[in-house]
Design a protein around this motif. Structure first.
Motif, PDB file in Angstrom:
ATOM      1  N   MET A 196       0.816  -1.279   0.066  1.00 24.54           N
ATOM      2  CA  MET A 196       0.022   0.039  -0.190  1.00 24.54           C
ATOM      3  C   MET A 196       0.797   1.267  -0.014  1.00 24.54           C
ATOM      4  O   MET A 196       0.415   2.270  -0.776  1.00 24.54           O
ATOM      5  CB  MET A 196      -0.886   0.102   1.206  1.00 24.54           C
ATOM      6  N   TRP A 197       1.894   1.049   0.817  1.00 24.77           N
ATOM      7  CA  TRP A 197       2.638   2.480   1.036  1.00 24.77           C
ATOM      8  C   TRP A 197       3.480   2.666  -0.547  1.00 24.77           C
ATOM      9  O   TRP A 197       3.861   3.797  -0.965  1.00 24.77           O
ATOM     10  CB  TRP A 197       3.550   2.801   1.998  1.00 24.77           C
ATOM     11  N   ARG A 198       3.916   1.456  -1.144  1.00 27.03           N
ATOM     12  CA  ARG A 198       4.376   1.598  -2.469  1.00 27.03           C
ATOM     13  C   ARG A 198       3.606   2.263  -3.539  1.00 27.03           C
ATOM     14  O   ARG A 198       3.920   3.115  -4.255  1.00 27.03           O
ATOM     15  CB  ARG A 198       4.960   0.213  -2.729  1.00 27.03           C
ATOM     16  N   ARG A 199       2.173   1.566  -3.577  1.00 25.49           N
ATOM     17  CA  ARG A 199       1.451   2.101  -4.681  1.00 25.49           C
ATOM     18  C   ARG A 199       1.018   3.450  -4.480  1.00 25.49           C
ATOM     19  O   ARG A 199       0.988   4.468  -5.381  1.00 25.49           O
ATOM     20  CB  ARG A 199       0.106   1.165  -4.497  1.00 25.49           C
ATOM     21  N   PHE A 200       0.862   4.002  -3.293  1.00 25.31           N
ATOM     22  CA  PHE A 200       0.611   5.483  -3.027  1.00 25.31           C
ATOM     23  C   PHE A 200       1.568   6.261  -2.853  1.00 25.31           C
ATOM     24  O   PHE A 200       1.414   7.553  -2.739  1.00 25.31           O
ATOM     25  CB  PHE A 200      -0.541   5.483  -1.618  1.00 25.31           C
ATOM     26  N   GLY A 201       2.795   5.714  -2.987  1.00 27.34           N
ATOM     27  CA  GLY A 201       3.849   6.666  -2.900  1.00 27.34           C
ATOM     28  C   GLY A 201       4.263   7.379  -1.477  1.00 27.34           C
ATOM     29  O   GLY A 201       4.713   8.708  -1.438  1.00 27.34           O
ATOM     30  N   VAL A 202       3.572   6.727  -0.335  1.00 27.49           N
ATOM     31  CA  VAL A 202       3.780   7.497   0.590  1.00 27.49           C
ATOM     32  C   VAL A 202       5.224   7.708   1.369  1.00 27.49           C
ATOM     33  O   VAL A 202       5.428   8.734   1.868  1.00 27.49           O
ATOM     34  CB  VAL A 202       2.890   6.755   1.833  1.00 27.49           C
ATOM     35  N   ARG A 203       5.992   6.871   0.991  1.00 22.85           N
ATOM     36  CA  ARG A 203       7.660   6.956   1.360  1.00 22.85           C
ATOM     37  C   ARG A 203       8.225   6.270   0.412  1.00 22.85           C
ATOM     38  O   ARG A 203       7.951   5.479  -0.375  1.00 22.85           O
ATOM     39  CB  ARG A 203       7.749   6.277   2.582  1.00 22.85           C
ATOM     40  N   PRO A 204       9.453   6.903   0.260  1.00 23.60           N
ATOM     41  CA  PRO A 204      10.605   6.240  -0.920  1.00 23.60           C
ATOM     42  C   PRO A 204      11.065   4.778  -0.427  1.00 23.60           C
ATOM     43  O   PRO A 204      10.586   4.294   0.824  1.00 23.60           O
ATOM     44  CB  PRO A 204      11.584   7.230  -0.651  1.00 23.60           C
ATOM     45  N   ALA A 259      13.454   1.742   0.308  1.00 26.66           N
ATOM     46  CA  ALA A 259      14.574   1.677   1.407  1.00 26.66           C
ATOM     47  C   ALA A 259      16.003   2.043   0.942  1.00 26.66           C
ATOM     48  O   ALA A 259      16.708   2.580   1.555  1.00 26.66           O
ATOM     49  CB  ALA A 259      15.007  -0.051   1.972  1.00 26.66           C
ATOM     50  N   ASP A 260      16.128   2.043  -0.534  1.00 25.15           N
ATOM     51  CA  ASP A 260      17.408   2.424  -0.847  1.00 25.15           C
ATOM     52  C   ASP A 260      17.516   3.922  -1.712  1.00 25.15           C
ATOM     53  O   ASP A 260      18.300   4.113  -2.291  1.00 25.15           O
ATOM     54  CB  ASP A 260      18.092   1.249  -1.883  1.00 25.15           C
ATOM     55  N   ALA A 261      16.455   4.565  -1.239  1.00 27.64           N
ATOM     56  CA  ALA A 261      16.145   5.907  -2.152  1.00 27.64           C
ATOM     57  C   ALA A 261      17.469   7.127  -1.523  1.00 27.64           C
ATOM     58  O   ALA A 261      17.846   6.760  -0.202  1.00 27.64           O
ATOM     59  CB  ALA A 261      14.909   6.514  -1.589  1.00 27.64           C
ATOM     60  N   PRO A 262      17.688   7.841  -2.374  1.00 28.83           N
ATOM     61  CA  PRO A 262      18.940   8.827  -1.930  1.00 28.83           C
ATOM     62  C   PRO A 262      18.535   9.490  -0.734  1.00 28.83           C
ATOM     63  O   PRO A 262      19.388   9.993   0.000  1.00 28.83           O
ATOM     64  CB  PRO A 262      19.210   9.416  -3.172  1.00 28.83           C
ATOM     65  N   ASP A 263      17.339  10.104  -0.920  1.00 30.35           N
ATOM     66  CA  ASP A 263      16.944  10.919   0.425  1.00 30.35           C
ATOM     67  C   ASP A 263      15.712  10.269   0.942  1.00 30.35           C
ATOM     68  O   ASP A 263      14.429  10.477   0.528  1.00 30.35           O
ATOM     69  CB  ASP A 263      16.418  12.372  -0.131  1.00 30.35           C
ATOM     70  N   PRO A 264      15.871   9.534   2.340  1.00 35.47           N
ATOM     71  CA  PRO A 264      14.517   8.996   3.036  1.00 35.47           C
ATOM     72  C   PRO A 264      13.576  10.066   3.342  1.00 35.47           C
ATOM     73  O   PRO A 264      12.573   9.686   3.784  1.00 35.47           O
ATOM     74  CB  PRO A 264      15.347   8.256   4.079  1.00 35.47           C
ATOM     75  N   ARG A 265      13.803  11.374   3.389  1.00 36.43           N
ATOM     76  CA  ARG A 265      12.741  12.258   3.970  1.00 36.43           C
ATOM     77  C   ARG A 265      11.763  12.640   3.073  1.00 36.43           C
ATOM     78  O   ARG A 265      11.005  13.331   3.281  1.00 36.43           O
ATOM     79  CB  ARG A 265      13.675  13.566   4.388  1.00 36.43           C
ATOM     80  N   LEU A 266      11.762  12.345   1.985  1.00 31.15           N
ATOM     81  CA  LEU A 266      10.873  12.651   0.890  1.00 31.15           C
ATOM     82  C   LEU A 266       9.441  11.786   0.963  1.00 31.15           C
ATOM     83  O   LEU A 266       9.329  10.899   0.048  1.00 31.15           O
ATOM     84  CB  LEU A 266      11.325  12.351  -0.614  1.00 31.15           C
ATOM     85  N   THR A 267       8.797  12.115   2.139  1.00 30.99           N
ATOM     86  CA  THR A 267       7.617  11.287   2.172  1.00 30.99           C
ATOM     87  C   THR A 267       6.387  12.101   1.903  1.00 30.99           C
ATOM     88  O   THR A 267       6.703  13.522   1.677  1.00 30.99           O
ATOM     89  CB  THR A 267       7.581  10.986   3.593  1.00 30.99           C
ATOM     90  N   VAL A 268       5.251  11.600   2.111  1.00 33.51           N
ATOM     91  CA  VAL A 268       3.775  12.342   2.133  1.00 33.51           C
ATOM     92  C   VAL A 268       3.539  12.613   3.427  1.00 33.51           C
ATOM     93  O   VAL A 268       3.278  11.767   4.246  1.00 33.51           O
ATOM     94  CB  VAL A 268       2.726  11.448   1.547  1.00 33.51           C
ATOM     95  N   ALA A 269       3.984  13.574   4.112  1.00 32.99           N
ATOM     96  CA  ALA A 269       3.818  14.219   5.300  1.00 32.99           C
ATOM     97  C   ALA A 269       2.550  13.835   6.084  1.00 32.99           C
ATOM     98  O   ALA A 269       2.559  13.700   7.308  1.00 32.99           O
ATOM     99  CB  ALA A 269       4.462  15.511   5.555  1.00 32.99           C
ATOM    100  N   LYS A 270       1.420  13.926   5.247  1.00 29.39           N
ATOM    101  CA  LYS A 270       0.005  13.772   5.803  1.00 29.39           C
ATOM    102  C   LYS A 270      -0.198  12.225   6.397  1.00 29.39           C
ATOM    103  O   LYS A 270      -0.579  11.797   7.460  1.00 29.39           O
ATOM    104  CB  LYS A 270      -0.795  13.915   4.815  1.00 29.39           C
ATOM    105  N   TYR A 271       0.803  11.334   5.796  1.00 33.47           N
ATOM    106  CA  TYR A 271       0.749  10.005   6.176  1.00 33.47           C
ATOM    107  C   TYR A 271       1.927   9.326   6.736  1.00 33.47           C
ATOM    108  O   TYR A 271       1.929   8.239   7.360  1.00 33.47           O
ATOM    109  CB  TYR A 271       0.313   9.187   4.637  1.00 33.47           C
TER     110      TYR A 271
END
Length: 375
Positions: A291-299, A301-313
């Motif tokens: 679910m978090w992958r499909r909705f792009g809620v967070r990057p 595990a190997d993303a260069p910037d782990p902080r690029l999340t959907v802050a609402k979720y």
């Protein structure tokens, strides 16, 4: 090794991806050019998305060719296996039919065959936000699967458009939509009639912006265009921007969200709270991750910037290097897959129903027992 040998040494998916990028760049050039052709933009973005998904499937070793349902043999075109068309690729990549990225691309698949030359200009104006989303979704999909080194960001620039910067231009934008032929307006209206309002407002479906001039003293860090995620604003900031932009989407400055918040939930806590509300099981590493992958809620595990999340979720907690989730995410999950039918539609499989425990029968009170009977 010469240049030709080096080029041939690349994996097949790399060649497919390069062809995808070539079409994407041509599409954006058509869009930004004052004499560009909108139907050419649609054609090139169609091919860009098509090749992109083929490259993904090829790299993942997924067979993306049609087979005869009776014989299981490949369906051939000029002696070669027939590859999946874009519409079928989108269905395989985004199995959730309500995914805004999929819906955005599917709309342009439909529009591609409906463009009339004399109405191209009007359609381009009327679908501008959706076209912007189509390109941005493409970039995000490519980077997510192949890495930031394949980004086109350094070659795509923000265009200057008088129509959005003058009063006369704004009037033209409003008039353009009214002049579209009825069958084109009906196509868009019918397509969007079946879409949930939350999806229609999603930036991945329709990227609507309001330009806000940057005032004040210029610094070395300033850019001509800065971006902010609306979900990362405070309630007060969001209210001001929503009122100003009416659609709630603005262009301003990116910032990272403060991550220290004890009210957030770990993934395991989310899973427990969701499962407590459902008649079936909800798994941590299977269902929640999907679910978090499909909705792009967070990057990833190997993303260069782990902080690029959907802050609402979701937020990234740097001190402990983990992701934390919000109550809104729990509610979102329950809303999306809270029934057997919704779960089946979202995941394409049957849920594992919880076992119903039958309580043992208790002996009837003494005064209710038949005469001569014991418990």
């Amino acid at each position: 090794m010469n240049a030709e040998d080096a080029r041939m040494a690349y994996a097949r998916w790399h060649h497919i991806l390069m062809e995808s990028q070539r079409h994407a760049l041509k599409a954006v050039d058509e869009w930004n050019c004052s004499s560009g052709n909108y139907s050419d933009f649609l054609t090139h973005m169609h091919k860009a998305w098509h090749y992109l998904l083929h490259a993904e499937f090829h790299k993942a070793k997924i067979d993306y060719h049609y087979r005869d349902p009776k014989t299981g043999q490949y369906i051939l075109i000029d002696g070669e296996p027939k590859a999946w068309d874009l519409e079928w690729c989108l269905k395989q990549r985004y199995t959730n039919s309500a995914n805004p990225v999929r819906l955005n691309a599917e709309l342009f698949v439909a529009l591609r065959n409906k463009v009339e030359h004399r109405y191209e200009h009007n359609l381009k104006i009327a679908t501008g936000g959706k076209a912007q989303a189509l390109v941005m979704n493409y970039e995000q999909e490519m980077v997510a699967h192949f890495g930031p080194s394949f980004s086109l960001a350094d070659r795509l620039r923000f265009p200057i458009a008088l129509q959005t910067l003058t009063a006369e231009g704004r009037e033209q934008l409003q008039d353009a939509a009214k002049k579209l032929p009825k069958k084109t307006r009906d196509l868009v209206a019918k397509f969007e009639a079946a879409i949930d309002s939350d999806v229609l407002d999603d930036l991945k479906y329709d990227y609507r912006v309001r330009l806000v001039p940057i005032v004040g003293k210029k610094t070395d860090a300033d850019l001509a265009v800065n971006f902010v995620n609306l979900d990362e604003l405070t309630d007060g900031e969001r209210a001001v921007m929503t009122k100003a932009g009416r659609t709630g989407t603005v262009i301003t400055k990116v910032k990272h969200v403060e991550t220290m918040n004890p009210a957030k939930l770990r993934a395991s806590d989310v899973t427990k709270r969701v499962e407590a509300e459902l008649p079936f099981h909800f798994s941590l590493h299977g269902d929640h991750t999907e679910m978090w992958r499909r909705f792009g809620v967070r990057p990833a595990a190997d993303a260069p910037d782990p902080r690029l999340t959907v802050a609402k979720y979701c937020i990234y907690d740097e001190p402990v290097s983990t992701y934390l989730y919000t109550d809104a995410w729990v509610k979102k999950i329950i809303k999306e897959i809270g029934t057997v039918e919704k779960y089946r539609k979202f995941f394409g499989k049957e849920p594992r129903m919880k076992k119903v425990t039958t309580l043992p029968r208790q002996a009837a009170p003494a005064h209710e027992r038949p005469v001569g009977k014991t418990a």
